[in-house]
Design a protein around this motif. Structure first.
Motif, PDB file in Angstrom:
ATOM      1  N   ARG A   9      60.237 -57.970   7.915  1.00 15.02           N
ATOM      2  CA  ARG A   9      61.615 -57.489   8.095  1.00 15.02           C
ATOM      3  C   ARG A   9      61.630 -56.190   8.896  1.00 15.02           C
ATOM      4  O   ARG A   9      62.439 -56.017   9.814  1.00 15.02           O
ATOM      5  N   HIS A  10      60.713 -55.276   8.565  1.00 17.35           N
ATOM      6  CA  HIS A  10      60.637 -54.018   9.320  1.00 17.35           C
ATOM      7  C   HIS A  10      60.294 -54.280  10.781  1.00 17.35           C
ATOM      8  O   HIS A  10      60.820 -53.618  11.682  1.00 17.35           O
ATOM      9  N   GLU A  12      60.993 -56.991  12.532  1.00 16.70           N
ATOM     10  CA  GLU A  12      62.157 -57.572  13.205  1.00 16.70           C
ATOM     11  C   GLU A  12      63.192 -56.512  13.533  1.00 16.70           C
ATOM     12  O   GLU A  12      63.884 -56.607  14.549  1.00 16.70           O
ATOM     13  N   GLU A  13      63.285 -55.484  12.701  1.00 20.50           N
ATOM     14  CA  GLU A  13      64.211 -54.389  12.991  1.00 20.50           C
ATOM     15  C   GLU A  13      63.802 -53.657  14.267  1.00 20.50           C
ATOM     16  O   GLU A  13      64.658 -53.130  14.993  1.00 20.50           O
ATOM     17  N   GLN A  14      62.510 -53.612  14.554  1.00 19.33           N
ATOM     18  CA  GLN A  14      62.004 -52.904  15.731  1.00 19.33           C
ATOM     19  C   GLN A  14      61.864 -53.806  16.957  1.00 19.33           C
ATOM     20  O   GLN A  14      61.592 -53.311  18.051  1.00 19.33           O
TER      21      GLN A  14
END
Length: 292
Positions: A9-10, A12-14
């Motif tokens: 998830r982290h 994909e945020e970046q």
């Protein structure tokens, strides 16, 4: 949510930022996607136990992947922009005005084309990561096996080449006006104007000598950086520092403090240099007009 899901998830945020870095370095949407995927594989193998700043680690990691790909091209001609997608737009992922987005995208495309055509892989790596994504010279230096001072010189040389070509991502005159507006707001204590001129994720970095003069070694976020500069910069005058818009404090004919700015849509990073040896190594031109 388990650790693997949280890591994914982290990442994909970046992903939008990483794709922008890779696209600007490689000039190819397809290659950029491959580079981002390679970065995910590196992250999944490394884990996050010893990573203090995941966005910074990922930005440097994708840059390293792209640098390896550029070097692997060897003597082959630089590849042109492909048709696999539009050149990357601004780093911010929030919705933007379509007309402004189009202007910035066109500008970025021209700048990257020049970077791809004229810069060696190491110069390209340093230019993109520092001047477009505000990665510090200290973070870049180990990747290219150079000192931070040498990396600064590489960035200056690359910046001059891009500027002399007539194609830069952001008009230098506009960059200069942003810096001048920031200095004026700082002197006059206009906190809200300072915040408006700063990127929400802006980073302020200071060298060791500056921290001995009560400066913070690092501050992040527009509110924190604006609070630091609010009411300051009384003696700062605009200058070009290593071919980039900046400011200096001159006392008895000697430069005591040099401020360098990374300016995109807003100010992305500020570095305060006080150490006399580091200041002496800078190429400073004071009082140049905005039309330089």
């Amino acid at each position: 949510m388990n650790d693997d899901d949280l890591l994914a998830r982290h990442f994909e945020e970046q992903r939008p930022r990483l794709r922008a870095v890779a696209h600007r370095m490689l000039g190819s949407a397809a290659e950029a996607e491959d580079a981002v995927q390679d970065t995910w594989l590196r992250l999944s193998r490394a884990g996050t136990d010893e990573i203090d700043n995941l966005p910074g680690w990922l930005t440097t990691a994708v840059g390293r992947v792209c640098l390896d790909r550029l070097r692997a091209r060897g003597v082959r001609p630089e590849q042109p922009w492909d048709d696999g997608g539009e050149p990357p737009g601004p780093v911010d992922v929030e919705p933007a005005d379509p007309e402004r987005e189009a202007v910035l995208t066109e500008s970025v495309g021209r700048a990257l084309q020049v970077v791809l055509d004229t810069l060696a892989p190491t110069e390209r790596f340093v230019f993109v990561l520092h001047d477009m994504f505000a990665v510090s010279f200290d973070e870049i230096a180990p990747v290219v096996d150079r000192s931070a001072a040498a990396v600064r010189q590489i960035a200056s040389r690359a910046r001059r080449r891009v500027q002399l070509s007539g194609h830069v991502e952001v008009d230098p005159a506009r960059q200069r006006r942003v810096v001048e507006a920031f200095l004026a707001a700082s002197r006059e204590g206009r906190f809200d104007d300072l915040v408006a001129l700063l990127d929400p994720h802006v980073v302020l970095r200071a060298d060791v000598a500056a921290t001995h003069q009560a400066a913070t070694p690092e501050a992040r976020g527009s509110a924190a950086v604006a609070a630091f500069f609010n009411g300051r910069a009384q003696a700062a005058v605009p200058a070009y520092v290593d071919a980039a818009p900046g400011a200096v404090v001159v006392v008895d004919g000697q430069i005591r403090v040099a401020l360098t700015f990374v300016v995109g849509d807003r100010i992305l990073a500020i570095e305060s240099v006080v150490d006399p040896e580091r200041v002496a190594a800078l190429d400073v031109v004071v009082g140049e007009p905005a039309s330089r």
